[in-house]
Design a protein around this motif. Structure first.
Motif, PDB file in Angstrom:
ATOM      1  N   ALA A 264      -2.047   0.045 -10.500  1.00  0.00           N
ATOM      2  CA  ALA A 264      -2.545  -1.123  -9.476  1.00  0.00           C
ATOM      3  C   ALA A 264      -1.259  -1.746  -9.045  1.00  0.00           C
ATOM      4  O   ALA A 264      -0.192  -2.153  -9.810  1.00  0.00           O
ATOM      5  N   ASP A 265      -1.285  -2.174  -7.811  1.00  0.00           N
ATOM      6  CA  ASP A 265      -0.167  -3.017  -7.215  1.00  0.00           C
ATOM      7  C   ASP A 265      -0.149  -4.417  -7.879  1.00  0.00           C
ATOM      8  O   ASP A 265      -1.219  -5.091  -8.196  1.00  0.00           O
ATOM      9  N   LEU A 266       1.048  -5.007  -8.019  1.00  0.00           N
ATOM     10  CA  LEU A 266       1.168  -6.310  -8.956  1.00  0.00           C
ATOM     11  C   LEU A 266       0.197  -7.406  -8.102  1.00  0.00           C
ATOM     12  O   LEU A 266      -0.188  -8.302  -8.895  1.00  0.00           O
ATOM     13  N   LEU A 267      -0.187  -7.491  -6.815  1.00  0.00           N
ATOM     14  CA  LEU A 267      -0.803  -8.402  -6.119  1.00  0.00           C
ATOM     15  C   LEU A 267      -2.095  -8.128  -6.069  1.00  0.00           C
ATOM     16  O   LEU A 267      -2.914  -8.991  -5.655  1.00  0.00           O
ATOM     17  N   THR A 268      -2.574  -6.947  -6.499  1.00  0.00           N
ATOM     18  CA  THR A 268      -3.972  -6.576  -6.169  1.00  0.00           C
ATOM     19  C   THR A 268      -4.774  -6.547  -7.832  1.00  0.00           C
ATOM     20  O   THR A 268      -4.985  -5.519  -8.176  1.00  0.00           O
ATOM     21  N   ARG A 269      -4.994  -7.799  -8.114  1.00  0.00           N
ATOM     22  CA  ARG A 269      -5.267  -8.073  -9.409  1.00  0.00           C
ATOM     23  C   ARG A 269      -6.828  -7.390  -9.661  1.00  0.00           C
ATOM     24  O   ARG A 269      -7.309  -7.217 -10.885  1.00  0.00           O
ATOM     25  N   ALA A 270      -7.534  -6.797  -8.623  1.00  0.00           N
ATOM     26  CA  ALA A 270      -8.759  -6.133  -8.655  1.00  0.00           C
ATOM     27  C   ALA A 270      -8.478  -4.956  -9.523  1.00  0.00           C
ATOM     28  O   ALA A 270      -9.532  -4.589 -10.209  1.00  0.00           O
TER      29      ALA A 270
ATOM     30  N   ALA B 240       0.835  -1.256   0.084  1.00  0.00           N
ATOM     31  CA  ALA B 240      -0.108  -0.079   0.175  1.00  0.00           C
ATOM     32  C   ALA B 240       0.683   1.375   0.077  1.00  0.00           C
ATOM     33  O   ALA B 240       0.457   2.289  -0.860  1.00  0.00           O
ATOM     34  N   TYR B 241       1.931   1.305   0.872  1.00  0.00           N
ATOM     35  CA  TYR B 241       2.637   2.645   0.770  1.00  0.00           C
ATOM     36  C   TYR B 241       3.233   2.889  -0.320  1.00  0.00           C
ATOM     37  O   TYR B 241       3.363   4.245  -0.674  1.00  0.00           O
ATOM     38  N   PRO B 242       4.053   2.031  -1.246  1.00  0.00           N
ATOM     39  CA  PRO B 242       4.778   2.419  -2.504  1.00  0.00           C
ATOM     40  C   PRO B 242       3.519   2.987  -3.549  1.00  0.00           C
ATOM     41  O   PRO B 242       3.712   3.823  -4.051  1.00  0.00           O
ATOM     42  N   ALA B 243       2.350   2.367  -3.539  1.00  0.00           N
ATOM     43  CA  ALA B 243       1.293   2.603  -4.548  1.00  0.00           C
ATOM     44  C   ALA B 243       0.869   4.026  -4.004  1.00  0.00           C
ATOM     45  O   ALA B 243       0.919   4.818  -4.927  1.00  0.00           O
ATOM     46  N   LEU B 244       0.747   4.419  -2.703  1.00  0.00           N
ATOM     47  CA  LEU B 244       0.483   5.816  -2.306  1.00  0.00           C
ATOM     48  C   LEU B 244       1.263   6.683  -2.654  1.00  0.00           C
ATOM     49  O   LEU B 244       1.154   7.722  -3.046  1.00  0.00           O
ATOM     50  N   GLY B 245       2.660   6.230  -2.617  1.00  0.00           N
ATOM     51  CA  GLY B 245       3.631   7.333  -3.125  1.00  0.00           C
ATOM     52  C   GLY B 245       3.608   7.587  -4.398  1.00  0.00           C
ATOM     53  O   GLY B 245       3.751   8.903  -4.721  1.00  0.00           O
ATOM     54  N   VAL B 246       2.888   6.830  -5.118  1.00  0.00           N
ATOM     55  CA  VAL B 246       2.877   7.218  -6.607  1.00  0.00           C
ATOM     56  C   VAL B 246       1.616   8.240  -6.600  1.00  0.00           C
ATOM     57  O   VAL B 246       1.631   9.317  -7.286  1.00  0.00           O
ATOM     58  N   GLY B 247       0.679   7.746  -5.856  1.00  0.00           N
ATOM     59  CA  GLY B 247      -0.441   8.566  -5.689  1.00  0.00           C
ATOM     60  C   GLY B 247      -0.345  10.054  -5.203  1.00  0.00           C
ATOM     61  O   GLY B 247      -0.714  11.028  -5.714  1.00  0.00           O
TER      62      GLY B 247
ATOM     63  N   SER C 237      -6.372  -4.312 -11.727  1.00  0.00           N
ATOM     64  CA  SER C 237      -6.168  -4.317 -13.272  1.00  0.00           C
ATOM     65  C   SER C 237      -7.369  -4.995 -13.916  1.00  0.00           C
ATOM     66  O   SER C 237      -7.705  -4.533 -14.995  1.00  0.00           O
ATOM     67  N   PHE C 238      -8.228  -5.563 -13.441  1.00  0.00           N
ATOM     68  CA  PHE C 238      -9.184  -6.061 -13.979  1.00  0.00           C
ATOM     69  C   PHE C 238     -10.291  -5.060 -14.034  1.00  0.00           C
ATOM     70  O   PHE C 238     -10.933  -4.842 -14.957  1.00  0.00           O
ATOM     71  N   ALA C 239     -10.359  -4.318 -13.066  1.00  0.00           N
ATOM     72  CA  ALA C 239     -11.252  -3.076 -12.919  1.00  0.00           C
ATOM     73  C   ALA C 239     -10.888  -2.206 -14.155  1.00  0.00           C
ATOM     74  O   ALA C 239     -12.012  -1.662 -14.782  1.00  0.00           O
ATOM     75  N   ALA C 240      -9.687  -1.751 -14.031  1.00  0.00           N
ATOM     76  CA  ALA C 240      -9.185  -1.173 -15.448  1.00  0.00           C
ATOM     77  C   ALA C 240      -9.853  -1.608 -16.694  1.00  0.00           C
ATOM     78  O   ALA C 240     -10.278  -0.777 -17.560  1.00  0.00           O
ATOM     79  N   GLN C 241      -9.686  -2.935 -16.925  1.00  0.00           N
ATOM     80  CA  GLN C 241     -10.114  -3.633 -18.126  1.00  0.00           C
ATOM     81  C   GLN C 241     -11.474  -3.668 -18.137  1.00  0.00           C
ATOM     82  O   GLN C 241     -12.036  -2.980 -19.260  1.00  0.00           O
ATOM     83  N   LEU C 242     -12.444  -3.630 -17.300  1.00  0.00           N
ATOM     84  CA  LEU C 242     -13.918  -3.509 -17.164  1.00  0.00           C
ATOM     85  C   LEU C 242     -14.321  -1.819 -17.490  1.00  0.00           C
ATOM     86  O   LEU C 242     -15.384  -1.648 -18.148  1.00  0.00           O
ATOM     87  N   LEU C 243     -13.536  -1.166 -17.062  1.00  0.00           N
ATOM     88  CA  LEU C 243     -13.548   0.276 -17.451  1.00  0.00           C
ATOM     89  C   LEU C 243     -13.143   0.678 -18.709  1.00  0.00           C
ATOM     90  O   LEU C 243     -13.470   1.802 -19.376  1.00  0.00           O
ATOM     91  N   GLY C 244     -12.186  -0.071 -19.399  1.00  0.00           N
ATOM     92  CA  GLY C 244     -11.874   0.486 -20.704  1.00  0.00           C
ATOM     93  C   GLY C 244     -10.932   1.546 -20.692  1.00  0.00           C
ATOM     94  O   GLY C 244     -10.740   2.363 -21.702  1.00  0.00           O
ATOM     95  N   VAL C 245      -9.878   1.477 -19.443  1.00  0.00           N
ATOM     96  CA  VAL C 245      -8.949   2.432 -19.377  1.00  0.00           C
ATOM     97  C   VAL C 245      -7.438   1.860 -19.174  1.00  0.00           C
ATOM     98  O   VAL C 245      -7.571   0.630 -18.725  1.00  0.00           O
ATOM     99  N   PRO C 246      -6.630   2.370 -19.539  1.00  0.00           N
ATOM    100  CA  PRO C 246      -5.178   1.822 -19.385  1.00  0.00           C
ATOM    101  C   PRO C 246      -4.910   1.547 -18.072  1.00  0.00           C
ATOM    102  O   PRO C 246      -5.392   2.253 -16.986  1.00  0.00           O
ATOM    103  N   TRP C 247      -3.945   0.704 -17.296  1.00  0.00           N
ATOM    104  CA  TRP C 247      -3.484   0.637 -16.246  1.00  0.00           C
ATOM    105  C   TRP C 247      -1.929   0.317 -16.162  1.00  0.00           C
ATOM    106  O   TRP C 247      -1.254   0.146 -17.190  1.00  0.00           O
ATOM    107  N   VAL C 248      -1.403   1.041 -15.055  1.00  0.00           N
ATOM    108  CA  VAL C 248       0.129   0.992 -15.017  1.00  0.00           C
ATOM    109  C   VAL C 248       0.313   0.078 -13.533  1.00  0.00           C
ATOM    110  O   VAL C 248      -0.381   0.278 -12.490  1.00  0.00           O
ATOM    111  N   GLU C 249       1.415  -0.827 -13.518  1.00  0.00           N
ATOM    112  CA  GLU C 249       1.548  -1.729 -12.520  1.00  0.00           C
ATOM    113  C   GLU C 249       2.763  -1.214 -11.536  1.00  0.00           C
ATOM    114  O   GLU C 249       3.650  -0.634 -11.932  1.00  0.00           O
ATOM    115  N   THR C 250       2.558  -1.282 -10.242  1.00  0.00           N
ATOM    116  CA  THR C 250       3.535  -0.844  -9.222  1.00  0.00           C
ATOM    117  C   THR C 250       3.913  -2.138  -8.795  1.00  0.00           C
ATOM    118  O   THR C 250       3.163  -3.080  -8.358  1.00  0.00           O
ATOM    119  N   ILE C 251       5.432  -2.157  -8.520  1.00  0.00           N
ATOM    120  CA  ILE C 251       5.981  -3.496  -8.113  1.00  0.00           C
ATOM    121  C   ILE C 251       6.869  -2.919  -7.079  1.00  0.00           C
ATOM    122  O   ILE C 251       7.929  -2.158  -7.106  1.00  0.00           O
TER     123      ILE C 251
END
Length: 403
Positions: free
Chosen positions: A95-101, A15-22, A103-117
């Motif tokens: 989206a964090d690499l372990l939080t596939r919700a 959560a903390y690295p992803a929030l760092g990007v946010g 990336s899947f939500a991005a696909q359902l919405l039709g928007v691009p997604w970026v992965e954080t590792i």
């Protein structure tokens, strides 16, 4: 500016690295919604992000199956998450690499997604030791043979994982599992092993994690070297490192701070035990001791602090091996952890000037990277680009076109 959702599970190491990007995106003028466990709502607000609690976080009977936890749980969570995000009219999901919700939500919405590792690049490669094993590059034919044997098993496991992923995607109406537009790897180039082929969309961006919302923890007074110890924040970690360090170091001519959830807060002469942000302590530390989690490793590297690593699980074994190869860390296996062994490891490491020199080299890299670079790369995706990375050092000595 962009409307962006940042999605990560509740584990602090993710959560903390992803929030760092946010947080960096907010600083650059974007509208950011952080989606995670409810315990991170206050920290998200502190960094200017709106907050949404991830749906369906309650444990299930099948969570012991990692493939199910990653893909089936991710797909099930993606449906209500996408429904909640649809009204935000998003431009992109991080989206964090372990939080596939996410990336899947991005696909359902039709928007691009970026992965954080939040650590090293986890992709297996036939020219490297098996990923996650914590092994060093093989120098003996028998080790090379054993590495190949493990590579075959890992390839089979990955194939099964992608079969589960495709099945989960179909279950929520998606035809395929889309790849991220970019991957943001929160490590340092000096901790990535050379590989024959670097993934073109994987950008090493350095430390990303924000600090937890904790009051500062004052170190003991005095001029003796400061040693900072932390236990793992990962779910299911064995713990115990803080207690071993307390027994090992309390009688040495050192000042010791131990951040731990397992030990009761205390101030005892040259030892302080409690919870607090790491960066202020690392700014004056001579040595850091930890399990090797990505967040703590990156913060210690950015502060030019050598380490003693006692890996416990997952990516920590890989981080320990790479830190040792970089000359920064001494590694003590958890099965051999005792106050006596830890004490001698610390004494020897502090007496050797080479780990501090290696740590300064990593700090020089970290100074050129970080959350603002990650946010700049996300902006390139918002602009319709897919920046290419030729290797882990792509953004060192960057030109004026980058942050």
């Amino acid at each position: 500016m962009g409307r962006i959702a940042v999605v990560a599970g509740p584990d602090a190491g993710h959560a903390y690295p992803a929030l760092g990007v946010g947080a960096a995106l907010v600083q650059r003028g974007h509208d950011v919604l952080f989606c995670s466990g409810g315990e991170h709502a206050r920290l998200a607000a502190h960094h200017g992000c709106d907050f949404l609690e991830l749906p369906l976080l309650e444990p299930t009977d099948h969570d012991g199956d990692f493939g199910h936890l990653l893909w089936q749980r991710g797909a099930a969570m993606a449906l209500p998450l996408a429904a909640a995000l649809r009204q935000r009219d998003l431009d992109l999901v991080v989206a964090d690499l372990l939080t596939r919700a996410g990336s899947f939500a991005a696909q359902l919405l039709g928007v691009p997604w970026v992965e954080t590792i939040p650590h090293h690049l986890p992709d297996p490669a036939s020219d490297l030791p098996p990923v996650g094993s914590g092994r060093h590059p093989a120098r003996h034919p028998l080790r090379r043979f054993d590495d190949r044997r493990i590579h075959v098993k890992q390839a089979a496991s990955l194939a099964e994982g992608w079969r589960q992923a495709a099945e989960a995607a179909r279950g929520i109406g998606l035809q395929r599992v889309a790849a991220p537009a970019l991957r943001l790897v929160a490590t340092l180039p000096g901790l990535e092993r050379p590989r024959l082929q670097w993934p073109a969309r994987a950008h090493v961006v350095g430390p990303l994690a924000v600090e937890p919302p904790l009051a500062p923890l004052a170190p003991p007074a005095g001029d003796d070297p400061l040693v900072l110890v932390t236990d793992s924040t990962a779910t299911d970690a064995a713990g115990g490192l803080g207690r071993a360090a307390l027994d090992a170091l309390r009688h040495l001519d050192l000042r010791v701070v131990i951040t731990s959830s397992d030990l009761a807060p205390r101030i005892d002469g040259r030892v302080v035990v409690g919870r607090g942000p790491h960066r202020p302590l690392l700014a004056e530390a001579a040595l850091a001791i930890g399990p090797g989690g990505g967040g703590f490793v990156s913060k210690a590297a950015a502060a030019a602090v050598p380490m003693v690593v006692v890996p416990q699980l997952g990516d920590q074994w890989e981080a320990a091996a790479r830190l040792q190869e970089a000359g920064v860390a001494a590694v003590l296996r958890p099965g051999r952890l005792s106050p006596r062994r830890l004490r001698w490891t610390v004494v020897r490491h502090l007496a050797d000037p080479r780990p501090a020199d290696a740590a300064r080299r990593l700090a020089d890299e970290a100074a050129q990277l970080g959350p603002d670079l990650a946010a700049w790369l996300v902006e390139r995706v918002l602009a319709g680009e897919r920046p290419f990375a030729s290797g882990p050092a792509e953004h060192l000595h960057a030109t004026a076109t980058t942050p």
